[in-house]
Structure formats: structure tokens, C-alpha cells
Design a protein around this motif. Structure first.
Motif, PDB file in Angstrom:
ATOM      1  N   LYS A 185       0.801  -1.416  -0.029  1.00  0.00           N
ATOM      2  CA  LYS A 185       0.046   0.088  -0.012  1.00  0.00           C
ATOM      3  C   LYS A 185       0.907   1.325  -0.118  1.00  0.00           C
ATOM      4  O   LYS A 185       2.033   1.366   0.522  1.00  0.00           O
ATOM      5  CB  LYS A 185      -1.006   0.064   1.304  1.00  0.00           C
ATOM      6  N   ASN A 237      -2.196   1.754   9.717  1.00  0.00           N
ATOM      7  CA  ASN A 237      -3.396   1.678  10.287  1.00  0.00           C
ATOM      8  C   ASN A 237      -4.536   1.561   9.601  1.00  0.00           C
ATOM      9  O   ASN A 237      -4.623   2.056   8.186  1.00  0.00           O
ATOM     10  CB  ASN A 237      -3.838   2.989  11.160  1.00  0.00           C
ATOM     11  N   GLU A 238      -5.448   0.653   9.852  1.00  0.00           N
ATOM     12  CA  GLU A 238      -6.620   0.292   9.058  1.00  0.00           C
ATOM     13  C   GLU A 238      -7.975   1.220   9.675  1.00  0.00           C
ATOM     14  O   GLU A 238      -8.414   0.748  10.710  1.00  0.00           O
ATOM     15  CB  GLU A 238      -6.826  -1.105   8.922  1.00  0.00           C
ATOM     16  N   LYS A 241     -12.062  -1.660   9.577  1.00  0.00           N
ATOM     17  CA  LYS A 241     -11.434  -2.980   9.842  1.00  0.00           C
ATOM     18  C   LYS A 241     -12.781  -3.998   9.504  1.00  0.00           C
ATOM     19  O   LYS A 241     -13.861  -3.521   9.925  1.00  0.00           O
ATOM     20  CB  LYS A 241     -10.816  -3.251  11.039  1.00  0.00           C
ATOM     21  N   SER A 258      -8.558   8.247  12.752  1.00  0.00           N
ATOM     22  CA  SER A 258      -8.093   7.390  11.866  1.00  0.00           C
ATOM     23  C   SER A 258      -8.361   7.532  10.475  1.00  0.00           C
ATOM     24  O   SER A 258      -7.636   7.351   9.416  1.00  0.00           O
ATOM     25  CB  SER A 258      -8.094   5.910  12.241  1.00  0.00           C
ATOM     26  N   GLY A 262      -5.343   8.570   8.979  1.00  0.00           N
ATOM     27  CA  GLY A 262      -4.686   7.290   8.750  1.00  0.00           C
ATOM     28  C   GLY A 262      -3.439   7.077   9.885  1.00  0.00           C
ATOM     29  O   GLY A 262      -3.790   7.637  11.018  1.00  0.00           O
ATOM     30  N   GLY A 286       1.092  -3.456   5.121  1.00  0.00           N
ATOM     31  CA  GLY A 286      -0.091  -2.740   4.707  1.00  0.00           C
ATOM     32  C   GLY A 286      -1.260  -3.218   5.809  1.00  0.00           C
ATOM     33  O   GLY A 286      -2.184  -2.395   5.825  1.00  0.00           O
ATOM     34  N   LYS A 287      -1.076  -4.382   6.724  1.00  0.00           N
ATOM     35  CA  LYS A 287      -2.130  -4.581   7.490  1.00  0.00           C
ATOM     36  C   LYS A 287      -1.428  -5.479   8.835  1.00  0.00           C
ATOM     37  O   LYS A 287      -0.269  -6.169   8.433  1.00  0.00           O
ATOM     38  CB  LYS A 287      -3.373  -5.334   7.058  1.00  0.00           C
ATOM     39  N   GLU A 288      -1.979  -5.630   9.947  1.00  0.00           N
ATOM     40  CA  GLU A 288      -1.527  -6.397  10.980  1.00  0.00           C
ATOM     41  C   GLU A 288      -1.519  -7.738  10.587  1.00  0.00           C
ATOM     42  O   GLU A 288      -0.313  -8.539  11.396  1.00  0.00           O
ATOM     43  CB  GLU A 288      -2.363  -6.186  12.235  1.00  0.00           C
TER      44      GLU A 288
END
Length: 888
Positions: A185, A237-238, A241, A258, A262, A286-288
């Protein structure tokens, strides 16, 4: 000619001597041109010196730049100005001509210079460059040379390629800067905050696209350097979710912050690891989910729909993995999946994978993810050896494996029963329908059900099964039957079980009858119970039906067995189950609970339904609160009618305007203790009010008990009985301590003046004339309200005005026999030639409403009693504030 004339002609001519003056060497007239010439020369010199040096910088865009306006700056110092903007020869960029001041030209027109456009930054975390919103963008200089020696060695340069963003050279040499490369991302911009445990510890300072990859420069604030090291992981951070669980699709918006800003979150597992060097590049995830270790395996499906990439795998409501790849090989769907490392233990050779489908019920939509995204995968875990290859099974087959008891039911019609139907016991799922077929004679339907192993002890020869979904509403012979057990049985069909766990009973029957409704089973079950019958009377003013439930404290204790009608008074046989025999005494009474109980007040409207049975027919309730022995059992039309037969009082008023039957309440200390049941005129044209007492009947039927109308009263101090301005007027009660009983009372129009009430003690203060004090005016002691004026009236002989002061219980000890009451109503104005004017008022309330102040001297007397009388003093003594006795 005369002699005089001749003499004048003979005189010698007069010659004057010339005056000699010293002439100046330079005239002042020549100095002025020289001064002007000098000024012009200086202006020319200054103009020449400040003309500056022209350089050219090529940018991809000239957005925000203006000729003769946009400045060239370095750390806030203006070094030059844009003089011309033109198209570049390649037609893809623009040339910006900048006139650089001569005094800084050697530093700017150098091979060590870079240029970039400074734009305004406005975000939720940072505001900078706001002045550019007015003057336009600025061009910033970023010099590579740091010393005079470097500039002396550097070559002159006038043509430059502009940078897209702030270069790294601009960063603080001592700052902690980290290079990041985006994983998948790039929705990160300059100024994006960096968080640790949701607390900002830094920000993104630069962004660059190199070799088709996005690089970022992150700056960590000095005081948070210890939180970031080589063990740190960076993840975007998303804001939105999406998670799948057993309860359905969970869409979580982290926060508006957020969503708008972001951010990047840092996870540092080891605080003692080494710092990250400037030449190292860290991966920005890009994500946890990318941070977790995974175990990969394969699942094959033979009969399934809705399985695709990213389909979640859920176990006990927790997402433990996903489907990564999907390939169709003939009729077999082969998939590659993963579970997170901590769930690897679930992959055994005895684990069964299956597909979950959505379930719709009145409680909500279960497995909402199935509807939005597709079916999800679940599993049944059993211990075994590790395996990474599985063949999924149908969930229906899984249910057969977990079931141990097979039962067959015969029904006249299938109704809503299907293979999706479940079997319930006390609304708990204990099994499910497997299949159904017509019997060989084609007259009935045979339904096969499976009961789960843990409920097998419920199944014996005494079981009763009924269709929970056959009919929602049925009308037979004006008898309404509502069959409601939830929307799910209505949509998918369901079977109910009535059973008792009997360890000594075994299942020997091959088939059971499936009854059409619960009412059929309930009637059959009632006659199986042991018990006894009692006879009761009712007056035909209401209806009682056969099979109506008899209820005691929300528990069914029997039913109406049969009714013997008579045009005067009918009799009914009540069947009471044996376990409840002890609750039937010679003081027992019965009343019919209506279908709906309606209550209305200013707080709202309440509809009460006793239970499901009463929703259809009503029910008969047992009451054992009476202390009176009855000669025979009787059923009353309602609870109020039952109580009115014994627990009622009669109150006589002259006028009851605002009083309403069934709405006006009897209140004691703000608690409703009864209500008005009937209002009528007697033979003396007085109004008789029959009121029902709810509880503690004896304490409200004592001689001397006072009943008065609580009419609305609005003052500065309170809004009393405001409900009666909209709803009905209530009746207030003041209890008596008498031992004699009385059930008929004379009501009062207003609250009476009594020496002692539930609020406090009343002291009488006399005055020759009425003051400005009104009812509800406050009574103060040292500026603290200790009571209020409850009543103002004339004395019996009319010679004085009597003010009743209600002093609250906690303050009665302050009122002594030698206490003085002062009037502080309105304001007092004093005027003196020497001291001027003075206007006094105790409070705003006393200014408008009036009020009293009590002063008790240091040498106070005995505690006053309600029979003591006090005289109202009109002028408050000046030293009242300083009088402060310690009263014990």
C-alpha cells in the motif's frame, strides 16, 4: 543767464571711488548639482549591486508559483524572487527564472544547491506553511555545502532540476530518521503520524517513488527514540476493519481521526534491540495480519458454494485463518489455506472442516458475513496427529456424527418442517430433522430426527413432540390460538419436545405422534398431572374459559377444569397440581389477570402482558395476601376489584375538580399507596371518593389520618404536583398514630397545617399585618434554607396574621424558645447624608417571593415546640451574621 548758473557750470565734475569686495572661489549654485549627481550615482551603484544573478530551475509543475511574487527562501530568509515562468522545451515541465540577490548569489548559484517547492500542510496532526495560502507557494533552497571552504571549491551553476519534495538533506543531522518501503500500500502522505500504543511518537517527513517502489522517511521524536529499534515492525493503520466471526460480519471504524489522518503503528517486541541505522530500510506492512506467522495447508470441497479467496476460517467465533488460493479440478474444489501459528494445533487427522451458512432469526442475522461476503469455513476439532491435507464434509453429515439417538415421528401433514428444521427442548436446540417420507399407505408423513448425544437421556417412551411452526394464528370456534416460538421456527420449521429426564426409563417405542401445536400437548400434559379440585364462584361480569391457566407468583399451579354456568352466579372447578396444594388456604382469593394491563403517567405509558397464556385468554391468579378468612373461594374480575372488596376507604370532599377515576393516585411521601376507583355524589351533594389501598391497609385506616387534594402549585422554590396540570390530581396522605380504626374520612382541599408532618415540624409566627412573605417562601438560618412557609392565615379572632413555618427535621434543634424570626422580603433602602445610600436584599428569591431568617442567640433557651408562638420582626438586626452559637 544768471551768475548762479554760470558758477555751477564752472564747477569740476565729481568722481566716486569704486568699492572693492573679495570674490568667493566656488559659487553655492554649483554645489546642488553635485549633490544630485552623487545621489544618482549611489542609486545606480545600489541598483547594480542589487540587480542579482539569474538562475533557472526546472519543475514538473508551476502550480502555486507566481511571477514577481513567489520568493526564494532559505530557513525563512528571502534570497530572491521568481521573475519569469515559461514552458520547457520538452513540453513536460516548466522553467522558472529566479533573480537571486547578489550578496547570496555565490551560495545559491552553486553546484551544491537543490530547490523544491514548499506547499502548505494542513492536517489533524500538523499545520504548517499557512502563510503560503495568501502569498502562494514558496521555493526553498536546500544547500548540500555546509562550510565556506566547500563553497569556495564548488563550481558556479545557473541551471537546476527541481526536486519533487523536501530532500533528506533538510533533516536534522542528529534526528532519528528511518527509511521505510511500502509492502502493498502507499496511502501514506507526508505529515502522516506514527503511533506507539495509539500515542504519536513521530511522523512521515518525506515520500519518494524509486524503481516502482514507494519509499518513506520517518522521523521519530527525540524523547521516544527508545521505543523504536531493529525489532520494531511498522504497519499501516486500517481506518476500516472488516472481521468475520460466528456472530456475523463485524465492520469496525477505528475512529474519525484514523479515517481522516490514517497513520502508521509501531510494534516493538524487544526494547533492548539495537537502533536502526540510516542505511537500513524497514518494511512498511499494509495490515496487522502480515505480521503474524502462518501455517499453510490444503482443503478439498466436493459440494460447496460461496468459497473463494480470502474466505475466513472461524473456530468458536475467532477468525483463525483464510483461504489463499482456489482451483477447480473437475467437480472438486481444491484450496490452499492458512491458519495462524498459534492455531496450528487444530490441524489434526481427526479435525473436520465444513462450511457455515447464514441463519436468520428474530434475535438477529447469524453469520452475516455469509450474506455480504460468502460462506465461511468452520471446523470440529479433535486431538490427533498433525495433518496438512483435509477433505471437507457437509455440516449435515457432521451433525449425524455427533448425534446418537434416532427418532421417527408420524404427522398428518409436513407443514413447515424441512431438512433445515431443528428440535428444541425448552427453546434449546437438542437435535435436527434428517429426512422425511410418506408412509406406505400415503396417509401420513414419517419424519426422522436425530438427537445430540449429550441430550440422549431426555428421550424415553413418555416424550411428547409437537410442531412449533405449523400455524402462526389459528381461529377455531372463536377461540384464537397464536403459536409463536420465534421467527426461525416459522421460517425453517421446528419440532418441540416435552420431556422429563428419567434415568430408569428406556426408549422402546419405534414411533411417536407429532402433535399439531403446543396447546394440544399442553392439554394432554395437564391431565397427566396429579392434583385436586376446588370450587369457586364468579359473578358473570367477566369471562372465564376452560383450560385457562391458574398462576401463583408467575408459576402455573393448575388450570380451569370445567365451568358450571348460572344466570346469577356461576361456579368453576379449579384443578390444582399436587405440589402446590400447600398454597391453597381458607384465606386464598383468586382474580382474573386481563390480557393487557394499561398504566399511564407523566413518565410514560406502560402496557403489561402477564404471560403468553394471558395474551390469548387471560389467566386466573392466586392471592394469599389477605388476613381475612373466607367461607368459600371466589374469583374477582380484576386485582383491583379483589382489593376493593376489603382494602378500600371512603373520602368525602366538597369539590374534587381534577380528580379522575383509575388515574388519580393516593401518595404518601411521594410513593403511590393507592388509587381512586370511584367518584360519586352522596345524598348531601358531597363528593364521595372510594379509594383502593395497595398495601399496608391498616396503617392508612387509622382515626386521624388526613387525606387532602394535591393540586398543582408553581413557585420560585418548587413546582409541586405539576403532573396534575396535565394528568389527574392526586390525593396526599398524612398518617395518624391513633390505634382506633376508621375507613371513612373527610378530605381537605389543601394540605393542612399540622404541628408534625412527614417533612418536619411546624412553628407559628405571628404578625400584626401581612408581610410580603408568601407560601413556599424559604426560611433561612445563616443563609442556609432550613424550611419553608407552608401556610399563611388569620388567627381565630382575626387580630393577627399567622405564618406556619415548616422546619425540616434535621434543623428543628436550631429553633429555641428565644429564637427570633425576621422578615427579609423585598429590599431595604437606607439613606444618610454622611454615609450615602444603601440597598440590601438577601437573595433574589426573597426579593420576589419573600423569606424569613431565624436568629438564635448565644445564650439559647430550650428547644421550641409547635405550641410556642413567635412574633415576626420586620427589620433584620445588623449583627445577625456574626451571631453564631454552637447548638448541641
Amino acid at each position: 543767464m544768471s551768475n548762479d548758473l554760470i558758477k555751477e557750470e564752472q564747477k569740476e565734475p565729481v568722481v566716486y571711488k569704486a568699492k572693492i569686495e573679495e570674490k568667493k572661489s566656488i559659487s553655492f549654485v554649483w554645489i546642488l548639482p553635485l549633490i544630485v549627481l552623487g545621489i544618482l550615482g549611489w542609486i545606480a551603484y545600489e541598483s547594480y549591486m542589487k540587480k542579482g544573478t539569474n538562475i533557472t530551475v526546472v519543475f514538473k509543475s508551476a502550480e502555486g508559483l507566481k511571477e514577481n511574487v513567489t520568493p526564494l527562501e532559505y530557513k525563512g530568509l528571502q534570497l530572491g524572487k521568481v521573475t519569469k515562468i515559461s514552458m520547457h522545451e520538452d513540453l513536460k515541465s516548466v522553467k522558472v527564472n529566479i533573480l537571486v540577490n547578489n550578496d547570496v548569489a555565490r551560495y545559491v548559484a552553486s553546484e551544491g544547491s537543490d530547490f523544491w517547492i514548499k506547499k502548505p500542510t494542513v492536517s489533524l496532526t500538523k499545520v504548517s506553511g499557512l502563510n503560503t495560502l495568501i502569498s502562494g507557494y514558496k521555493i526553498e533552497l536546500s544547500p548540500k555545502f555546509k562550510t565556506q571552504e566547500e563553497y569556495a571549491k564548488g563550481a558556479y551553476k545557473s541551471y537546476f532540476e527541481g526536486l519533487d519534495s523536501q530532500p533528506n538533506d533538510e533533516f536534522d543531522d542528529n534526528g532519528y530518521y528511518i527509511s521505510l518501503i511500502a509492502n502493498d500500500k502507499s496511502n501514506i502522505e507526508v505529515g502522516t503520524p506514527i503511533f506507539y500504543n495509539k500515542f504519536q511518537i513521530g511522523e512521515i517527513t518525506a515520500k519518494e517513488f524509486v524503481f516502482e517502489k514507494v519509499y518513506f522517511t520517518a522521523y521519530i521524536y527525540d524523547k521516544f527514540n527508545y521505543l523504536v529499534n531493529k525489532s520494531s515492525k511498522f504497519v499501516i493503520n486500517e481506518a476500516l476493519k472488516v472481521k468475520y466471526g460466528a456472530s456475523g460480519l463485524n465492520i469496525e471504524l477505528g475512529s474519525l481521526y484514523s479515517a481522516l489522518v490514517g497513520g502508521v503503528t509501531v510494534v516493538t517486541p524487544n526494547k533492548d534491540a539495537q537502533k536502526i541505522s540510516k542505511d537500513e530500510v524497514c518494511l512498511l506492512y499494509g495490515k496487522e495480519d502480515d505480521l503474524k506467522n502462518k501455517e499453510y495447508f490444503n482443503i478439498s470441497f466436493s459440494d460447496v458454494n460461496g468459497i473463494e479467496e480470502n474466505t475466513p476460517i472461524i473456530f468458536k467465533g475467532i477468525e483463525i485463518g483464510k483461504i489463499l488460493e482456489v482451483n477447480l479440478n473437475k467437480n472438486i474444489l481444491n484450496t490452499k489455506a492458512f491458519v495462524y501459528e498459534e492455531y496450528k494445533y487444530l490441524l489434526t487427522n481427526k479435525t473436520k472442516f465444513f462450511v457455515e451458512e447464514p441463519t436468520i432469526s428474530f434475535d438477529g442475522v447469524k453469520n452475516l458475513g455469509n450474506i455480504v461476503k460468502g460462506n465461511f469455513i468452520s471446523l470440529e476439532y479433535k486431538k490427533g496427529d498433525f495433518s496438512n491435507n483435509f477433505i471437507a464434509i457437509n455440516k449435515k453429515d457432521l451433525n449425524k456424527i455427533s448425534s446418537s439417538v434416532k427418532v421417527e415421528l408420524l404427522s398428518e401433514s409436513l407443514n413447515s418442517i424441512s431438512e433445515k428444521s431443528k428440535v428444541y427442548y425448552k427453546n434449546i436446540e437438542i437435535g435436527r430433522v434428517d429426512s422425511y417420507v410418506l408412509t406406505p399407505d400415503l396417509k401420513n408423513v414419517k419424519i426422522t430426527i436425530f438427537i445430540d448425544d449429550k441430550y440422549k437421556d431426555l428421550i424415553n417412551d413418555h416424550n411428547l413432540f409437537y410442531d412449533m411452526s405449523s400455524k402462526l394464528v389459528e381461529m377455531k370456534s372463536l377461540n384464537l390460538n397464536v403459536n409463536y416460538s420465534g421467527i426461525e421456527p416459522l421460517l425453517n420449521g421446528a419440532i418441540g419436545l416435552i420431556a422429563e429426564k428419567r434415568s430408569d426409563e428406556k426408549l422402546t417405542k419405534k414411533e411417536f405422534k407429532l402433535y399439531s401445536s403446543f396447546k394440544d400437548v399442553e392439554r394432554l400434559k395437564r391431565f397427566y398431572n396429579s392434583g385436586f379440585t376446588i370450587e369457586a364462584d364468579f359473578d358473570n361480569s367477566f369471562e372465564i374459559k376452560q383450560d385457562m391457566a391458574i398462576v401463583y407468583k408467575n408459576q402455573e399451579i393448575g388450570f380451569v377444569k370445567d365451568i358450571k354456568f348460572d344466570d346469577k352466579k356461576s361456579k368453576v372447578n379449579l384443578f390444582i397440581y399436587s405440589p402446590y396444594k400447600k398454597y391453597i388456604t381458607d384465606k386464598s382469593r383468586f382474580f382474573k389477570q386481563g390480557i393487557v394491563n394499561f398504566k399511564a403517567s407523566l413518565s410514560g405509558v406502560i402496557f403489561e402482558v402477564d404471560n403468553f397464556s394471558s395474551l390469548i385468554d387471560g389467566s386466573i391468579h392466586l392471592d394469599n395476601s389477605s388476613t381475612t378468612t373466607l367461607s368459600k373461594y371466589q374469583i374477582f374480575a380484576s386485582e383491583d376489584e379483589m382489593n376493593k372488596a376489603i382494602n378500600s376507604v371512603t373520602i368525602v370532599f366538597d369539590d374534587v375538580e381534577g380528580l379522575q377515576e383509575n388515574f388519580s393516585q393516593l401518595t404518601y411521601k411521594g410513593v403511590n399507596v393507592g388509587k381512586v376507583k370511584k367518584i360519586s355524589l352522596n345524598e348531601k351533594q358531597k363528593v364521595e371518593v372510594q379509594a383502593l389501598i395497595y398495601d399496608d391497609y391498616s396503617s392508612f385506616t387509622k382515626e386521624g389520618t388526613v387525606y387532602y387534594l394535591k393540586k398543582p402549585r408553581i413557585s420560585l422554590q418548587e413546582i409541586a404536583n405539576a403532573g396534575s396540570t396535565v394528568m389527574a390530581v392526586n390525593i396526599g396522605v398524612i398518617k395518624s398514630e391513633s390505634l382506633n380504626r376508621q375507613t371513612k374520612f373527610v378530605g381537605l382541599e389543601t394540605q393542612p397545617s399540622v404541628e408534625k408532618s412527614q417533612f418536619g415540624t411546624v412553628f407559628k409566627v405571628e404578625d400584626l399585618t401581612a408581610s410580603s412573605v408568601n407560601v413556599d417562601a424559604p426560611v433561612y438560618y445563616k443563609n442556609v434554607q432550613i424550611g419553608k412557609v407552608s401556610k399563611i392565615d388569620l388567627s381565630e379572632d382575626g387580630s393577627k396574621v399567622v405564618v406556619d413555618c415548616l422546619i425540616y427535621d434535621k434543623y428543628t434543634k436550631l429553633i429555641r424558645k428565644n429564637s427570633e424570626f425576621y422578615d427579609i422580603s423585598g429590599f431595604e433602602m437606607k439613606f444618610s447624608i454622611f454615609s450615602g445610600s444603601k440597598i440590601e436584599s438577601n437573595t433574589f428569591t426573597s426579593l420576589l417571593k419573600g423569606g424569613l431568617v431565624v436568629v438564635t442567640p448565644y445564650e439559647y433557651g430550650e428547644i421550641a415546640n409547635p405550641k410556642d408562638k413567635f412574633t415576626l420582626v420586620k427589620t433584620l438586626r445588623e449583627d445577625w451574621k456574626s451571631i453564631s452559637p454552637s447548638i448541641k
